[in-house]
Design a protein around this motif. Structure first.
Motif, PDB file in Angstrom:
ATOM      1  N   THR A  16       0.793  -1.550   0.585  1.00  0.00           N
ATOM      2  CA  THR A  16       0.447  -0.400   0.214  1.00  0.00           C
ATOM      3  C   THR A  16       1.386   1.245  -0.208  1.00  0.00           C
ATOM      4  OG1 THR A  16       0.018   0.112   2.725  1.00  0.00           O
ATOM      5  CG2 THR A  16      -1.568  -1.444   1.091  1.00  0.00           C
ATOM      6  N   GLY A  17       0.062   2.186  -0.013  1.00  0.00           N
ATOM      7  CA  GLY A  17       0.372   3.890   0.138  1.00  0.00           C
ATOM      8  C   GLY A  17       2.383   3.901   1.311  1.00  0.00           C
ATOM      9  N   LEU A  18       0.922   4.073   2.082  1.00  0.00           N
ATOM     10  CA  LEU A  18       1.666   3.628   3.432  1.00  0.00           C
ATOM     11  C   LEU A  18       2.932   2.538   3.854  1.00  0.00           C
ATOM     12  CD1 LEU A  18       2.182   4.918   6.019  1.00  0.00           C
ATOM     13  CD2 LEU A  18       0.429   3.533   7.182  1.00  0.00           C
ATOM     14  N   SER A  20       4.494   1.388   1.177  1.00  0.00           N
ATOM     15  CA  SER A  20       5.370   1.532   0.703  1.00  0.00           C
ATOM     16  C   SER A  20       6.555   2.579   0.955  1.00  0.00           C
ATOM     17  CB  SER A  20       5.114   1.576  -0.774  1.00  0.00           C
ATOM     18  OG  SER A  20       4.758   3.258  -0.765  1.00  0.00           O
ATOM     19  N   GLY A  21       6.102   3.329   1.745  1.00  0.00           N
ATOM     20  CA  GLY A  21       7.098   4.602   2.980  1.00  0.00           C
ATOM     21  C   GLY A  21       7.571   3.948   4.149  1.00  0.00           C
ATOM     22  N   THR A  57      10.974   0.185  -4.155  1.00  0.00           N
ATOM     23  CA  THR A  57       9.945   1.184  -3.983  1.00  0.00           C
ATOM     24  C   THR A  57       8.233   1.989  -5.319  1.00  0.00           C
ATOM     25  OG1 THR A  57      10.793   2.471  -2.575  1.00  0.00           O
ATOM     26  CG2 THR A  57       8.495   2.898  -2.268  1.00  0.00           C
ATOM     27  N   VAL A  61       5.265  -0.646  -5.087  1.00  0.00           N
ATOM     28  CA  VAL A  61       3.313  -0.589  -4.449  1.00  0.00           C
ATOM     29  C   VAL A  61       2.326  -0.610  -5.789  1.00  0.00           C
ATOM     30  CG1 VAL A  61       4.054   1.918  -6.088  1.00  0.00           C
ATOM     31  CG2 VAL A  61       2.397   2.296  -4.221  1.00  0.00           C
ATOM     32  N   ASP A  65      -2.089   2.724  -5.314  1.00  0.00           N
ATOM     33  CA  ASP A  65      -1.342   3.729  -4.372  1.00  0.00           C
ATOM     34  C   ASP A  65       0.119   4.878  -5.823  1.00  0.00           C
ATOM     35  OD1 ASP A  65      -3.096   3.829  -2.176  1.00  0.00           O
ATOM     36  OD2 ASP A  65      -1.906   1.815  -1.884  1.00  0.00           O
ATOM     37  N   SER A  68       1.481   7.371  -4.183  1.00  0.00           N
ATOM     38  CA  SER A  68       2.658   7.647  -3.141  1.00  0.00           C
ATOM     39  C   SER A  68       3.977   7.389  -3.256  1.00  0.00           C
ATOM     40  CB  SER A  68       1.550   6.956  -2.124  1.00  0.00           C
ATOM     41  OG  SER A  68       1.879   6.383  -2.296  1.00  0.00           O
ATOM     42  N   VAL A  71       6.766  10.490  -2.781  1.00  0.00           N
ATOM     43  CA  VAL A  71       6.477  11.132  -2.043  1.00  0.00           C
ATOM     44  C   VAL A  71       6.909  10.431  -0.976  1.00  0.00           C
ATOM     45  CG1 VAL A  71       4.559  11.925  -0.879  1.00  0.00           C
ATOM     46  CG2 VAL A  71       4.310  12.322  -3.125  1.00  0.00           C
ATOM     47  N   ALA A  72       7.135   9.304  -0.794  1.00  0.00           N
ATOM     48  CA  ALA A  72       7.258   8.188  -0.135  1.00  0.00           C
ATOM     49  C   ALA A  72       8.878   8.112  -0.437  1.00  0.00           C
ATOM     50  CB  ALA A  72       7.115   7.042   0.480  1.00  0.00           C
TER      51      ALA A  72
END
Length: 160
Positions: A16-18, A20-21, A57, A61, A65, A68, A71-72
Motif C-alpha cells: 500500500t502507499g503507507l 511502501s513508505g 519502492t 507499490v 497507490d 505515493s 512522495v515517500a
C-alpha cells in the motif's frame, strides 16, 4: 536471457502507499546505520544505495497507490540520513547537520525521486493502456463482433 529469468523470479509484492513508505524509510535507516558502523557514515554510499531502494519502492507499490511512491521516497531519504548527518550537540546541532546533509547531497535525493517518478509514470501508462484494451474488448463483445474462443465465425450465405 539469464538476467530476464532472474528478474522474473524476484518477489513481486504489492505494498500500500503507507507500506511502501514504511519499507523505504526502514531500509534507508538500516542502510544508514550499517554505513555508519562500517564506513563511518559515507553519504555517497548512502546515495548510491538510495537509488535501488527508490526503484523497488516504485515497483512494489500497488497500482491504486502509485502516486505515493514519489512522495515517500524523499521522506525516506531524509529519515535515513539522520544517523550519518554528522550533527553535533543537542537537537539544534543534529537538525543543522540534517539540513546540511540534505542541501549538500540533494542530487541523490532528486535522482532517486526521478527514478521513482519515471517508474511510476511508465506503470501508470501501461495500466491505462491495458484498461482501454479491456474496455474495447467488452464493447466489441456487447456488439457481437467478437466470438468466444472455440466458436467459428458465422458464414453469411448470399441471397440469390
Amino acid at each position: 536471457m539469464p538476467l530476464y529469468r532472474a528478474l522474473r523470479r524476484m518477489p513481486n509484492p504489492r505494498l500500500t502507499g503507507l507500506g511502501s513508505g514504511l519499507f523505504a524509510v526502514a531500509v534507508m535507516f538500516l542502510f544508514a546505520c550499517l554505513l555508519r558502523l562500517l564506513f563511518g557514515g559515507s553519504i555517497v554510499a548512502y546515495g548510491v544505495l538510495f537509488l535501488p531502494v527508490s526503484a523497488l519502492t516504485a515497483l512494489w507499490v500497488r497500482p491504486a497507490d502509485l502516486v505515493s511512491a514519489p512522495v515517500a521516497v524523499p521522506i525516506a531519504f531524509a529519515a535515513g540520513v539522520l544517523p550519518i548527518s554528522e550533527g553535533t550537540g543537542g537537537f539544534g546541532g543534529q537538525f543543522m547537520g540534517l539540513l546540511t546533509a540534505l542541501a549538500l547531497h540533494a542530487g541523490w535525493l532528486y535522482g532517486g525521486t526521478l527514478v521513482a517518478g519515471v517508474i511510476v509514470t511508465v506503470r501508470k501508462v501501461k495500466l491505462m493502456a491495458r484498461r482501454r484494451q479491456q474496455r474495447q474488448w467488452q464493447q466489441q463483445q456487447r456488439r457481437g463482433q467478437v466470438r468466444p474462443p472455440g466458436h467459428p465465425p458465422q458464414r453469411r450465405v448470399p441471397a440469390s
